[in-house]
Design a protein around this motif. Structure first.
Motif, short mmCIF file in Angstrom:
data_model
loop_
_atom_site.label_atom_id
_atom_site.label_comp_id
_atom_site.label_asym_id
_atom_site.label_seq_id
_atom_site.Cartn_x
_atom_site.Cartn_y
_atom_site.Cartn_z
N GLU A 230 46.87 4.19 132.59
CA GLU A 230 47.72 3.04 132.31
C GLU A 230 49.20 3.42 132.40
OE1 GLU A 230 49.32 -0.63 131.17
OE2 GLU A 230 47.40 -0.07 132.05
N PHE A 231 49.55 4.62 131.97
CA PHE A 231 50.94 5.09 132.07
C PHE A 231 51.39 5.12 133.53
CE2 PHE A 231 53.71 8.95 132.57
CZ PHE A 231 54.86 8.40 132.01
N HIS A 232 50.55 5.66 134.40
CA HIS A 232 50.89 5.73 135.83
C HIS A 232 50.90 4.34 136.46
CE1 HIS A 232 49.72 10.26 136.16
NE2 HIS A 232 50.97 10.07 135.76
N ARG A 233 49.99 3.47 135.99
CA ARG A 233 49.99 2.10 136.52
C ARG A 233 51.32 1.42 136.21
NH1 ARG A 233 49.85 -2.92 135.26
NH2 ARG A 233 49.95 -2.46 133.02
N GLN A 234 51.82 1.62 134.99
CA GLN A 234 53.09 1.01 134.62
C GLN A 234 54.25 1.55 135.45
OE1 GLN A 234 53.78 1.32 130.40
NE2 GLN A 234 51.89 0.23 129.85
N LEU A 235 54.21 2.84 135.72
CA LEU A 235 55.29 3.43 136.52
C LEU A 235 55.33 2.87 137.93
CD1 LEU A 235 55.05 7.22 135.52
CD2 LEU A 235 56.72 5.53 134.73
N ASN A 236 54.17 2.45 138.43
CA ASN A 236 54.09 1.93 139.79
C ASN A 236 54.24 0.42 139.87
OD1 ASN A 236 53.66 4.46 141.03
ND2 ASN A 236 51.51 4.42 140.38
N GLU A 237 54.42 -0.24 138.73
CA GLU A 237 54.60 -1.68 138.71
C GLU A 237 55.92 -2.00 138.02
OE1 GLU A 237 51.37 -3.88 137.11
OE2 GLU A 237 49.88 -3.05 138.50
N PRO A 238 56.93 -2.36 138.77
CA PRO A 238 58.27 -2.64 138.20
C PRO A 238 58.23 -3.66 137.06
CG PRO A 238 58.36 -2.55 140.59
CD PRO A 238 56.90 -2.49 140.23
N ALA A 239 57.32 -4.64 137.14
CA ALA A 239 57.27 -5.67 136.10
C ALA A 239 56.93 -5.05 134.75
CB ALA A 239 56.23 -6.73 136.47
N SER A 240 56.09 -4.01 134.75
CA SER A 240 55.70 -3.35 133.50
C SER A 240 56.89 -2.65 132.86
CB SER A 240 54.59 -2.33 133.75
OG SER A 240 53.43 -2.97 134.23
N LEU A 241 57.80 -2.12 133.69
CA LEU A 241 58.94 -1.36 133.18
C LEU A 241 59.96 -2.25 132.49
CD1 LEU A 241 59.49 1.08 136.19
CD2 LEU A 241 58.16 1.44 134.09
N SER A 242 59.86 -3.56 132.70
CA SER A 242 60.79 -4.48 132.03
C SER A 242 60.34 -4.82 130.61
CB SER A 242 60.89 -5.78 132.85
OG SER A 242 59.65 -6.48 132.85
N LEU A 243 59.12 -4.40 130.24
CA LEU A 243 58.62 -4.66 128.89
C LEU A 243 59.26 -3.72 127.90
CD1 LEU A 243 54.80 -5.01 129.72
CD2 LEU A 243 56.46 -6.86 129.36
N GLY A 244 59.24 -4.10 126.63
CA GLY A 244 59.78 -3.25 125.59
C GLY A 244 58.90 -2.02 125.35
N PHE A 245 59.47 -1.04 124.66
CA PHE A 245 58.75 0.21 124.40
C PHE A 245 57.44 -0.05 123.66
CE2 PHE A 245 57.79 3.58 121.30
CZ PHE A 245 57.50 4.62 122.18
N GLU A 246 57.49 -0.88 122.61
CA GLU A 246 56.30 -1.14 121.81
C GLU A 246 55.20 -1.80 122.63
OE1 GLU A 246 59.32 -2.01 120.97
OE2 GLU A 246 59.82 -0.97 119.08
N GLU A 247 55.60 -2.73 123.50
CA GLU A 247 54.60 -3.41 124.32
C GLU A 247 53.93 -2.44 125.28
OE1 GLU A 247 55.78 -7.79 125.43
OE2 GLU A 247 57.60 -6.55 125.42
N ARG A 248 54.73 -1.60 125.91
CA ARG A 248 54.17 -0.63 126.86
C ARG A 248 53.28 0.38 126.15
NH1 ARG A 248 58.40 2.24 130.48
NH2 ARG A 248 56.42 3.04 131.32
N LEU A 249 53.71 0.83 124.98
CA LEU A 249 52.90 1.78 124.22
C LEU A 249 51.58 1.15 123.79
CD1 LEU A 249 52.61 4.54 122.88
CD2 LEU A 249 53.80 3.61 120.87
N ALA A 250 51.63 -0.13 123.36
CA ALA A 250 50.42 -0.82 122.96
C ALA A 250 49.43 -0.92 124.13
CB ALA A 250 50.75 -2.22 122.44
N MET A 251 49.96 -1.18 125.32
CA MET A 251 49.11 -1.27 126.51
C MET A 251 48.49 0.09 126.85
SD MET A 251 51.55 -3.81 128.75
CE MET A 251 50.57 -3.75 130.24
N ILE A 252 49.28 1.14 126.71
CA ILE A 252 48.78 2.49 127.01
C ILE A 252 47.68 2.89 126.03
CG2 ILE A 252 49.43 4.94 126.95
CD1 ILE A 252 52.16 4.08 128.13
N LEU A 253 47.94 2.66 124.74
CA LEU A 253 46.93 3.00 123.73
C LEU A 253 45.71 2.11 123.85
CD1 LEU A 253 49.22 3.62 120.62
CD2 LEU A 253 48.20 5.30 122.15
N GLY A 254 45.96 0.83 124.18
CA GLY A 254 44.84 -0.11 124.35
C GLY A 254 43.91 0.30 125.49
#
Length: 252
Positions: free
Chosen positions: A22-46
């Motif tokens: 999920e971390f690598h998926r976010q790095l490759n999707e610009p839309a994911s990088l616009s999310l806040g830290f908590e949202e991205r962390l929640a997605m990674i842990l989820g």
């Protein structure tokens, strides 16, 4: 070393492959990088939690040794088999399991009993319950082997630990005195701690006649029938119906 490389190294060392993906998926999707830290962390842990849940489900499906891998969403209601959707939905809600009640499914050969009980078992596994499937003849064979090699008590303990056991083809052959006493042992072990699902071609009213030892039969049926849900299926063999549809589709 870059932050990306450090995070990748740490997630790898912790064995968090789902989080890493999920971390690598976010790095490759610009839309994911616009999310806040908590949202991205929640997605990674989820993602890691989902991976572990799916692995546990797959492990328990394998341990259950279901005859068929059946899914509740694929239960066929197109043919009238006396299986109301509302009744099946009630069963799939697993209320009977939480109450440690039993489920008795009867109907003619080929009407879909095994598929239905395996679909119910699949729902139970997804809901984090442990399951084990047996044909009655196979269960009795395993008990005979366990008695011979001295593992009978261990076998009973394993059966007792399952939230649900399925016994298919019940009453297909006469149940000898020894087998009926051993079946009674199993049911006694499960009173108040688990549910038993029975599938049989025979109506419940005739099960008594399947036992050689009628005294033990009384005890077994008392434990099975008391506080049980029943589903009486009907209709032609689903295998026959599908074969007929296939022939019509081939223009035969």
């Amino acid at each position: 070393m870059s932050s990306e490389a450090i995070v990748t190294q740490h997630l790898n060392s912790l064995g968090l492959s789902g989080a890493l993906e999920e971390f690598h998926r976010q790095l490759n999707e610009p839309a994911s990088l616009s999310l806040g830290f908590e949202e991205r962390l929640a997605m990674i842990l989820g993602a890691q939690v989902d991976l572990r849940v799916n692995r546990r489900i797959q492990r328990r499906i394998k341990e259950a040794e279901l005859k068929v891998l059946a899914h509740p969403g694929e239960i066929d209601f197109s043919v009238d088999r006396g299986v109301p959707k509302a009744k099946v939905a009630e069963i799939l809600s697993l209320g009977f399991l939480r109450r440690h009640h039993n489920l008795l499914v009867t109907g003619p050969t080929g009407c879909g009993k095994t598929y239905l009980i395996c679909a119910i078992a699949h729902s139970a596994i997804v809901a984090d319950h442990t399951v084990r499937y047996f044909r009655l003849s196979h269960l009795l064979e395993q008990i005979t082997i366990a008695r011979a090699d001295g593992t009978y008590k261990s076998f009973l303990t394993k059966i007792r630990s399952k939230d649900v056991i399925l016994i298919d083809d019940f009453g297909l052959a006469p149940i000898a005195s020894r087998g009926s006493r051993e079946l009674l042992d199993i049911l006694d072990e499960r009173i108040g701690v688990g549910s038993t699902i029975i599938a049989s071609q025979l109506p419940v009213s005739t099960w008594y006649q399947s036992f050689e030892d009628l005294t033990v039969a009384d005890s077994i049926l008392d434990r099975l029938v008391h506080d049980s849900m029943r589903l009486e299926m009907k209709g032609e063999s689903m295998r026959k119906i599908r074969a007929q549809h296939s022939e019509m589709g081939d223009g035969s």
